[in-house]
Design a protein around this motif. Structure first.
Motif, PDB file in Angstrom:
ATOM      1  N   GLN A  79       0.832  -1.208   0.000  1.00 39.86           N
ATOM      2  CA  GLN A  79       0.000   0.000   0.000  1.00 39.86           C
ATOM      3  C   GLN A  79       0.866   1.257   0.000  1.00 39.86           C
ATOM      4  N   PHE A  80       1.976   1.249   0.768  1.00 36.05           N
ATOM      5  CA  PHE A  80       2.883   2.393   0.771  1.00 36.05           C
ATOM      6  C   PHE A  80       3.396   2.659  -0.643  1.00 36.05           C
TER       7      PHE A  80
ATOM      8  N   GLN B   9       2.144   1.676  -3.520  1.00 36.95           N
ATOM      9  CA  GLN B   9       1.071   2.109  -4.417  1.00 36.95           C
ATOM     10  C   GLN B   9       0.828   3.606  -4.268  1.00 36.95           C
ATOM     11  N   THR B  10       0.922   4.107  -3.060  1.00 37.67           N
ATOM     12  CA  THR B  10       0.683   5.523  -2.788  1.00 37.67           C
ATOM     13  C   THR B  10       1.859   6.399  -3.199  1.00 37.67           C
ATOM     14  N   HIS B  11       3.094   5.962  -2.918  1.00 40.28           N
ATOM     15  CA  HIS B  11       4.267   6.833  -3.027  1.00 40.28           C
ATOM     16  C   HIS B  11       5.195   6.534  -4.201  1.00 40.28           C
TER      17      HIS B  11
END
Length: 148
Positions: free
Chosen positions: A127-128, A130-132
């Motif tokens: 998730q990190f 995917q976001t950053h």
């Protein structure tokens, strides 16, 4: 890396290490760099290392104690025809069979852990990334262009 300060700190460290980093783009290039002794330490795909001439490969130590884990799994997409659904289930059933797992490990021996030594598994925060990923990738590309 989730904060501006963390990203800045990481790029300052990259800048300190820059003179000691040799970048490679393909597994073949990684193997060539290792084979010619151009680095003291590297990360390279196991297949690339196995392509190095045996006489030279014997002078290279390989450590497979650490792995990245990001929990990939197989799934069957909804809405398939009965035939496709059957084929999907057959594939999933096939790949989890012990003989298929053993065949895979036979092709990729570096993935076989030493039973007497517990390796370290580092979880990847999907998730990190995917976001950053996009912002960090742009910053890295800029850093790399300016660092050379």
């Amino acid at each position: 890396l989730a904060t501006t300060q963390g990203v800045d700190r990481a790029f300052r460290k990259l800048s300190q290490l820059r003179p000691y980093i040799t970048w490679w783009s393909t597994p073949a290039e990684a193997a060539s760099i290792l084979e010619h002794g151009q680095v003291l330490m590297s990360s390279a795909p196991g297949d690339a290392v196995r392509t190095i001439a045996p006489a030279r490969r014997d002078t290279i130590g390989v450590n497979a104690d650490m792995a990245l884990s990001y929990g990939l799994s197989w799934g069957v997409v909804a809405g398939q025809s009965a035939e496709q659904l059957g084929q999907s289930r057959n594939l999933l059933h096939f790949i989890i069979q012990p003989d298929r797992q053993a065949a895979f490990l036979g092709l990729y021996p570096a993935s076989v852990p030493d039973p007497g030594h517990q390796g370290r598994v580092l979880p990847v925060d999907v998730q990190f990334w995917q976001t950053h990923y996009a912002a960090l990738s742009r910053r890295f590309d800029t850093w790399l262009r300016n660092a050379t």
